[in-house]
Design an enzyme around this catalytic site. Structure first.
Site, PDB file in Angstrom:
ATOM      1  N   GLU A   1      -3.722  20.228   4.650  1.00 33.78           N
ATOM      2  CA  GLU A   1      -4.310  19.109   3.927  1.00 33.78           C
ATOM      3  C   GLU A   1      -5.830  19.243   3.983  1.00 33.78           C
TER       4      GLU A   1
ATOM      5  N   GLN B   1      31.646 -10.192  -1.442  1.00 34.76           N
ATOM      6  CA  GLN B   1      31.149 -11.375  -2.167  1.00 34.76           C
ATOM      7  C   GLN B   1      31.964 -11.576  -3.421  1.00 34.76           C
TER       8      GLN B   1
ATOM      9  N   CYS C   1      14.691  -0.111  -5.106  1.00 35.20           N
ATOM     10  CA  CYS C   1      15.927  -0.895  -5.026  1.00 35.20           C
ATOM     11  C   CYS C   1      16.002  -1.878  -6.191  1.00 35.20           C
TER      12      CYS C   1
ATOM     13  N   CYS D   1      11.264  -0.527   5.737  1.00 32.78           N
ATOM     14  CA  CYS D   1      11.126  -0.925   4.340  1.00 32.78           C
ATOM     15  C   CYS D   1       9.702  -1.448   4.146  1.00 32.78           C
TER      16      CYS D   1
ATOM     17  N   ARG E   1      17.265  -4.779   2.619  1.00 35.54           N
ATOM     18  CA  ARG E   1      16.456  -3.576   2.356  1.00 35.54           C
ATOM     19  C   ARG E   1      16.148  -2.752   3.611  1.00 35.54           C
TER      20      ARG E   1
ATOM     21  N   TYR F   1      22.536 -19.050  -9.210  1.00 33.59           N
ATOM     22  CA  TYR F   1      23.781 -18.628  -9.870  1.00 33.59           C
ATOM     23  C   TYR F   1      24.731 -19.842  -9.999  1.00 33.59           C
TER      24      TYR F   1
ATOM     25  N   CYS G   1      15.478   4.231  -3.213  1.00 35.89           N
ATOM     26  CA  CYS G   1      14.461   3.694  -2.305  1.00 35.89           C
ATOM     27  C   CYS G   1      13.251   4.608  -2.352  1.00 35.89           C
TER      28      CYS G   1
ATOM     29  N   ALA H   1       4.410  13.744  -0.879  1.00 32.81           N
ATOM     30  CA  ALA H   1       5.273  14.852  -1.308  1.00 32.81           C
ATOM     31  C   ALA H   1       5.208  15.988  -0.295  1.00 32.81           C
TER      32      ALA H   1
HETATM   33  C1  LIG Z   1      -4.967   3.674  -6.530  1.00 26.16           C
HETATM   34  C2  LIG Z   1      -3.560   4.150  -6.619  1.00 26.16           C
HETATM   35  C3  LIG Z   1      -2.532   3.235  -6.422  1.00 26.16           C
HETATM   36  C4  LIG Z   1      -1.209   3.661  -6.512  1.00 26.16           C
HETATM   37  N1  LIG Z   1      -0.232   2.767  -6.278  1.00 26.16           N
HETATM   38  C5  LIG Z   1       1.049   3.181  -6.236  1.00 26.16           C
HETATM   39  C6  LIG Z   1       2.099   2.298  -5.899  1.00 26.16           C
HETATM   40  O1  LIG Z   1       1.907   1.116  -5.704  1.00 26.16           O
HETATM   41  N2  LIG Z   1       3.350   2.783  -5.849  1.00 26.16           N
HETATM   42  C7  LIG Z   1       3.622   4.095  -6.091  1.00 26.16           C
HETATM   43  O2  LIG Z   1       4.781   4.480  -5.986  1.00 26.16           O
HETATM   44  N3  LIG Z   1       2.674   4.945  -6.430  1.00 26.16           N
HETATM   45  C8  LIG Z   1       1.381   4.546  -6.508  1.00 26.16           C
HETATM   46  N4  LIG Z   1       0.410   5.424  -6.839  1.00 26.16           N
HETATM   47  C9  LIG Z   1       0.787   6.811  -7.168  1.00 26.16           C
HETATM   48  C10 LIG Z   1       1.084   7.581  -5.871  1.00 26.16           C
HETATM   49  O3  LIG Z   1       0.020   7.410  -4.983  1.00 26.16           O
HETATM   50  C11 LIG Z   1       1.295   9.046  -6.151  1.00 26.16           C
HETATM   51  O4  LIG Z   1       2.293   9.201  -7.119  1.00 26.16           O
HETATM   52  C12 LIG Z   1       1.709   9.788  -4.876  1.00 26.16           C
HETATM   53  O5  LIG Z   1       0.735   9.636  -3.877  1.00 26.16           O
HETATM   54  C13 LIG Z   1       1.905  11.266  -5.182  1.00 26.16           C
HETATM   55  O6  LIG Z   1       2.092  11.968  -3.983  1.00 26.16           O
HETATM   56  P1  LIG Z   1       1.666  13.481  -3.856  1.00 26.16           P
HETATM   57  O7  LIG Z   1       1.915  13.867  -2.442  1.00 26.16           O
HETATM   58  O8  LIG Z   1       2.288  14.265  -4.931  1.00 26.16           O
HETATM   59  O9  LIG Z   1       0.094  13.511  -4.150  1.00 26.16           O
HETATM   60  P2  LIG Z   1      -1.138  12.865  -3.337  1.00 26.16           P
HETATM   61  O10 LIG Z   1      -0.784  11.623  -2.695  1.00 26.16           O
HETATM   62  O11 LIG Z   1      -2.260  12.872  -4.302  1.00 26.16           O
HETATM   63  O12 LIG Z   1      -1.426  13.960  -2.238  1.00 26.16           O
HETATM   64  C14 LIG Z   1      -1.941  15.237  -2.553  1.00 26.16           C
HETATM   65  C15 LIG Z   1      -2.713  15.772  -1.353  1.00 26.16           C
HETATM   66  O13 LIG Z   1      -3.021  17.144  -1.572  1.00 26.16           O
HETATM   67  C16 LIG Z   1      -4.285  17.394  -0.985  1.00 26.16           C
HETATM   68  N5  LIG Z   1      -4.827  18.629  -1.564  1.00 26.16           N
HETATM   69  C17 LIG Z   1      -5.154  18.844  -2.869  1.00 26.16           C
HETATM   70  N6  LIG Z   1      -5.598  20.124  -3.014  1.00 26.16           N
HETATM   71  C18 LIG Z   1      -5.527  20.709  -1.777  1.00 26.16           C
HETATM   72  C19 LIG Z   1      -5.848  22.009  -1.301  1.00 26.16           C
HETATM   73  N7  LIG Z   1      -6.301  22.956  -2.075  1.00 26.16           N
HETATM   74  N8  LIG Z   1      -5.670  22.242   0.008  1.00 26.16           N
HETATM   75  C20 LIG Z   1      -5.189  21.282   0.853  1.00 26.16           C
HETATM   76  N9  LIG Z   1      -4.879  20.048   0.435  1.00 26.16           N
HETATM   77  C21 LIG Z   1      -5.055  19.774  -0.864  1.00 26.16           C
HETATM   78  C22 LIG Z   1      -5.068  16.140  -1.357  1.00 26.16           C
HETATM   79  O14 LIG Z   1      -6.202  15.994  -0.522  1.00 26.16           O
HETATM   80  C23 LIG Z   1      -4.020  15.056  -1.146  1.00 26.16           C
HETATM   81  O15 LIG Z   1      -4.075  14.536   0.176  1.00 26.16           O
HETATM   82  C24 LIG Z   1      -0.918   5.024  -6.795  1.00 26.16           C
HETATM   83  C25 LIG Z   1      -1.949   5.936  -7.016  1.00 26.16           C
HETATM   84  C26 LIG Z   1      -3.252   5.510  -6.928  1.00 26.16           C
HETATM   85  C27 LIG Z   1      -4.349   6.496  -7.155  1.00 26.16           C
HETATM   86  C1  LIG Z   2      18.792  -4.375  -4.945  1.00 31.79           C
HETATM   87  C2  LIG Z   2      19.165  -5.711  -4.393  1.00 31.79           C
HETATM   88  C3  LIG Z   2      20.272  -6.392  -4.904  1.00 31.79           C
HETATM   89  C4  LIG Z   2      20.652  -7.623  -4.378  1.00 31.79           C
HETATM   90  N1  LIG Z   2      21.792  -8.210  -4.821  1.00 31.79           N
HETATM   91  C5  LIG Z   2      22.301  -9.278  -4.149  1.00 31.79           C
HETATM   92  C6  LIG Z   2      23.618  -9.731  -4.418  1.00 31.79           C
HETATM   93  O1  LIG Z   2      24.341  -9.174  -5.234  1.00 31.79           O
HETATM   94  N2  LIG Z   2      24.052 -10.790  -3.713  1.00 31.79           N
HETATM   95  C7  LIG Z   2      23.297 -11.413  -2.770  1.00 31.79           C
HETATM   96  O2  LIG Z   2      23.766 -12.358  -2.152  1.00 31.79           O
HETATM   97  N3  LIG Z   2      22.057 -10.997  -2.478  1.00 31.79           N
HETATM   98  C8  LIG Z   2      21.553  -9.919  -3.130  1.00 31.79           C
HETATM   99  N4  LIG Z   2      20.322  -9.418  -2.764  1.00 31.79           N
HETATM  100  C9  LIG Z   2      19.507 -10.149  -1.767  1.00 31.79           C
HETATM  101  C10 LIG Z   2      19.677  -9.611  -0.343  1.00 31.79           C
HETATM  102  O3  LIG Z   2      20.964  -9.795   0.186  1.00 31.79           O
HETATM  103  C11 LIG Z   2      18.653 -10.252   0.594  1.00 31.79           C
HETATM  104  O4  LIG Z   2      18.913 -11.621   0.649  1.00 31.79           O
HETATM  105  C12 LIG Z   2      17.221 -10.015   0.153  1.00 31.79           C
HETATM  106  O5  LIG Z   2      17.034  -8.666  -0.201  1.00 31.79           O
HETATM  107  C13 LIG Z   2      16.218 -10.354   1.248  1.00 31.79           C
HETATM  108  O6  LIG Z   2      16.521  -9.658   2.428  1.00 31.79           O
HETATM  109  P1  LIG Z   2      15.756  -8.310   2.930  1.00 31.79           P
HETATM  110  O7  LIG Z   2      14.323  -8.640   3.031  1.00 31.79           O
HETATM  111  O8  LIG Z   2      16.389  -8.012   4.237  1.00 31.79           O
HETATM  112  O9  LIG Z   2      15.981  -7.282   1.898  1.00 31.79           O
HETATM  113  C14 LIG Z   2      19.899  -8.204  -3.313  1.00 31.79           C
HETATM  114  C15 LIG Z   2      18.794  -7.515  -2.804  1.00 31.79           C
HETATM  115  C16 LIG Z   2      18.426  -6.281  -3.329  1.00 31.79           C
HETATM  116  C17 LIG Z   2      17.249  -5.553  -2.750  1.00 31.79           C
HETATM  117  S1  SF4 Z   3      12.414   0.717  -2.448  1.00 30.50           S
HETATM  118 FE1  SF4 Z   3      12.896   1.054  -0.284  1.00 30.50          FE
HETATM  119  S2  SF4 Z   3      10.972   0.601   0.767  1.00 30.50           S
HETATM  120 FE2  SF4 Z   3      10.792  -0.313  -1.274  1.00 30.50          FE
HETATM  121  S3  SF4 Z   3      11.580  -2.391  -1.015  1.00 30.50           S
HETATM  122 FE3  SF4 Z   3      13.311  -1.182  -1.653  1.00 30.50          FE
HETATM  123  S4  SF4 Z   3      14.278  -0.596   0.273  1.00 30.50           S
HETATM  124 FE4  SF4 Z   3      12.211  -1.282   0.770  1.00 30.50          FE
END
Ligand SMILES: Cc1cc2nc3c(=O)[nH]c(=O)nc-3n(C[C@H](O)[C@H](O)[C@H](O)COP(=O)(O)OP(=O)(O)OC[C@H]3O[C@@H](n4cnc5c(N)ncnc54)[C@H](O)[C@@H]3O)c2cc1C
Ligand SMILES: Cc1cc2nc3c(=O)[nH]c(=O)nc-3n(C[C@H](O)[C@H](O)[C@H](O)COP(=O)(O)O)c2cc1C
Ligand code: SF4
Length: 670
Positions: A413, A99, A348, A341, A318, A170, A360, A394
């Site tokens: 778990e 590009q 991203c 995705c 993506r 752009y 990602c 995790a």
């Molecule tokens: C409501 C909510 C919304 C969220 N939204 C987002 C989001 O949009 N995007 C994002 O990136 N993050 C989000 N998070 C944060 C994300 O969920 C956590 O960061 C992520 O799940 C952490 O992963 P983990 O595996 O470390 O812990 P967890 O997901 O908490 O998993 C831990 C697991 O360990 C198990 N466990 C605990 N003790 C024991 C034991 N003694 N024995 C056996 N098992 C056990 C539990 O039951 C649980 O299943 C959100 C969190 C919450 C609460």
């Molecule tokens: C991190 C990121 C950077 C992007 N940068 C550009 C870019 O430089 N030029 C472009 O034409 N589109 C860019 N895009 C848009 C993508 O090419 C694509 O049009 C958009 O992500 C929607 O498609 P998808 O759902 O398959 O991801 C970008 C997308 C992402 C996720």
């Molecule tokens: S971080 Fe990964 S899963 Fe989330 S939108 Fe970007 S490519 Fe998709």
């Protein structure tokens, strides 16, 4: 072959692609010049068999640096580096184009050290920096720069060049659109005048690259912007630019920085949201290939789009960031193995905005392809017995990677289902797609024959009984009723233990129990302790259809300030369009007295009392579930046993960090 059409070859201009899958251009933030990381990142996808790669945003001129860590191409020093990339990609019979781009006014002179250029001196809505209105000499210089950049692309052995900036608001789009072009000369006013700059660029690029070279361009099918390009105008523009007979393909995208969310649409947008726009343009154009892109995650859907004749090729961006083997899995009939995705934009797009290399949420190898390759995971020198405690993202990722390295893995778990918090997140219908992370890991664990034990609450006795070589604690964190530092040393909040107060996770856990949820039919307050992310905001959106009145209180400067920026517009649209939602940014919870809640304005400290609140949902601090870890560490203190914590159990953060921790730790277990 399951997807005959998707995997059929296609000739675009003089270039034949082996299939109709194009990895669309995207900025990566991996550096100003092609480097080993960029090469490895692209080779990884070429290896999977993608038909064509478009190397994303490359600045043609010093006035157009999108970000300081993006590619530049304004002098010939880039050519030898280009050759390294193109020769690496050509080994896989994948075509590669570059590009060439100018952002116009949608940037900042802080990044470029130079003033901005645009058709008119009107600032854009995000950067709010007034650009210089381009004089004739500027127009000529930029048209020349496009041509010179295109010449460098040919000399760098790319198969083609893509003229960027005809979409997304752009520079070229700024000329095309009434939204940004207020000129009164021959480059403004009528549509023919507004298209003139694009045509000048196309003509000059074609002149520099010759008749047989592949030249493509992006266009917006709709700018989703007041006064901006609509599909009717987009069709007319497409006709004018293709009537030059100098373009081999158009790829139809959308948006401006006014409607940024449509440039990289997140999970709040429907799949294939731009297909109708490509389809409408394709119906009117016969001399140029038309591509469509935008949340086309599923190869079966991609096949359908082609079969129904909406486009000639499919753009995916993506989907291939999230799974570099998307193409191979689709081709081999293993679509169920694709790491889809989930449209979260957290790794991203959000990382790009943080001016760092992209990542990602559930592919920790992004940007580290020269170091890590999940298809060729090095086997551990010694096979160990690894016990993973906690089956959230995790723990699941750690179990997967340890098993791939050849260890004997048992995952425990305590709930009946794996998934940890993902099971809570996906309970909110509009966040269901996030569940794809769990589905993918579940599938991997099954295929790897990991010994998965659910419904088992692990304790010291169990650990001592099985005495594993390595213990990985992935026990997560829990939501507390304690506030962060704003609430003083002890973090206590008066009234937070009242019976009408629940934490976010208590709320979500009980979401399927009618006698519980019926308590939330009245007036509900959702209190954020500072995270100001989906944890609290997701609940607000959910309650909008359910409760009488909802008030959202956050100390954040505006609602959702820590969300990926492109998730904000559709979210705020929802929140502001519900008449039963009140938003209170810059407020913090002071105390709860039965049905009255006292909040305090952050900057003048004034109290505000909200009456008749039936229920309060609090998203306050999260605390690590680490007591078992410390007890076990003590138990083994005289032995050299590897005991590690990952994910939220190490420090409560997000899913990306949890999965990345797991991956990195698993790679160190020898
Ligand atoms: C409501 C909510 C919304 C969220 N939204 C987002 C989001 O949009 N995007 C994002 O990136 N993050 C989000 N998070 C944060 C994300 O969920 C956590 O960061 C992520 O799940 C952490 O992963 P983990 O595996 O470390 O812990 P967890 O997901 O908490 O998993 C831990 C697991 O360990 C198990 N466990 C605990 N003790 C024991 C034991 N003694 N024995 C056996 N098992 C056990 C539990 O039951 C649980 O299943 C959100 C969190 C919450 C609460
Ligand atoms: C991190 C990121 C950077 C992007 N940068 C550009 C870019 O430089 N030029 C472009 O034409 N589109 C860019 N895009 C848009 C993508 O090419 C694509 O049009 C958009 O992500 C929607 O498609 P998808 O759902 O398959 O991801 C970008 C997308 C992402 C996720
Ligand atoms: S971080 Fe990964 S899963 Fe989330 S939108 Fe970007 S490519 Fe998709």
């Amino acid at each position: 072959m399951k997807f005959n059409m998707l995997f059929s070859p296609i000739k675009i201009g003089g270039v034949e692609l082996k299939n109709r899958i194009v990895w669309t251009g995207h900025g990566t933030g991996f550096g100003n010049v092609i480097n080993n990381n960029i090469i490895a990142y692209n080779v990884r996808r070429a290896r999977s068999g993608v038909g064509m790669i478009v190397v994303g945003y490359t600045s043609i001129h010093p006035t157009c640096r999108l970000l300081p860590n993006e590619l530049i191409c304004w002098d010939d020093s880039v050519i030898p580096e280009y050759k390294k990339l193109t020769s690496a990609i050509h080994k896989y019979d994948t075509k590669i184009v570059s590009q060439i781009s100018h952002i116009g006014r949608q940037g900042g002179s802080d990044y470029s050290g130079s003033h901005l250029l645009a058709p008119s001196s009107i600032s854009d809505i995000v950067y709010q920096e007034v650009p210089k209105e381009m004089e004739r000499e500027d127009i000529q210089e930029i048209v020349d720069s496009y041509g010179n950049a295109a010449r460098r692309v040919t000399e760098g052995d790319f198969d083609g060049v893509e003229i960027h900036s005809g979409y997304g608001g752009y520079l070229i789009a700024q000329f095309l659109s009434n939204y940004s072009n207020r000129r009164v000369d021959e480059y403004g006013g009528s549509l023919e005048n507004r298209v003139r700059f694009a045509v000048d660029v196309i003509n000059n690029v074609r002149k520099k690259v010759g008749n047989d070279y592949l030249v493509g361009m992006q266009l917006s099918g709709d700018e989703f912007t007041p006064g901006g390009i609509t599909i009717e105008e987009a069709i007319k523009i497409a006709k004018i630019v293709t009537d030059t007979n100098k373009l081999d393909y158009l790829i139809i995208k959308a948006g401006t920085y006014f409607s940024m969310n449509t440039i990289v649409p997140d999970f709040q947008h429907p799949v294939g949201m731009l297909v109708p726009f490509a389809s409408a343009i394709k119906a009117e154009i016969s001399n140029t290939r038309i591509g469509t892109v935008g949340r086309i995650n599923d190869p079966a859907y991609a096949e359908q789009v082609l079969k129904e004749g909406h486009a000639d090729f499919i753009g995916v961006c993506r989907p291939l960031i999230s799974d570099p083997d998307w193409v191979k899995k689709a081709r081999d009939g293993n679509s169920e193995d694709i790491r889809y995705c989930v449209g979260c934009n957290q790794g991203c797009e959000q990382y790009l905005f943080k001016v760092r290399g992209i990542s990602c949420t559930h592919n920790p190898e992004v940007g580290r392809e020269s170091e890590y390759d999940e298809e060729n995971v090095p086997r551990a020198a010694i096979k160990k017995r690894v016990m993973v405690i906690g089956g959230g993202p995790a723990g699941m990722k750690a179990a997967e990677m340890c098993a791939r390295r050849g260890h004997t893995v048992a995952l425990y778990e305590k709930e009946r289902e794996l998934g940890g918090n993902i099971n809570l997140i996906k309970k909110i219908p509009f966040r269901d797609e996030f569940g794809g992370i769990k589905r993918f890991l579940d599938n991997r664990l099954r295929k790897l024959d990991v010994d998965v034990n659910t419904g088992v609450d692990v304790d010291e006795k169990m650990i001592a009984g099985s005495d594993p070589d390595v213990i990985i604690f992935a026990t997560g964190a829990h939501s507390t009723r304690v506030g962060n530092r704003q609430y003083g040393a002890d973090g206590n909040i008066d009234g937070i233990n009242e019976k009408n107060v629940v934490t976010d996770t208590e709320f979500l856990r009980n979401l399927d129990k009618d006698d519980f949820t019926s308590r939330f039919r009245g007036n509900v307050m959702v209190v954020d302790g500072g995270e100001n992310h989906w944890r609290s905001i997701g609940t607000v959106v959910h309650l909008a259809e359910y409760s009488r009145e909802i008030t959202y209180v956050t100390p954040g400067p505006f609602v959702g300030h820590r969300l990926p920026p492109l998730s904000l517009p559709p979210l705020l649209q929802k929140l502001y369009n519900y008449s039963n939602i009140s938003l209170m940014p810059n407020y913090m919870l002071d105390c709860i007295k039965e049905n009255s809640v006292v909040v305090r304005q952050l900057f003048n400290n004034k109290e505000h009392i909200l009456e008749d609140i039936d229920m309060v949902i609090v998203s306050m601090d999260r605390k690590t579930n680490d007591s078992l870890y410390f007890r076990v560490k003590e138990m083994y203190k005289d032995q050299h046993k590897r005991i590690v914590r990952i994910g939220d159990c190490l420090a409560p953060r997000d899913t990306l960090k949890a999965i990345h921790d797991a991956y990195t730790v698993a790679m160190t277990i020898q």
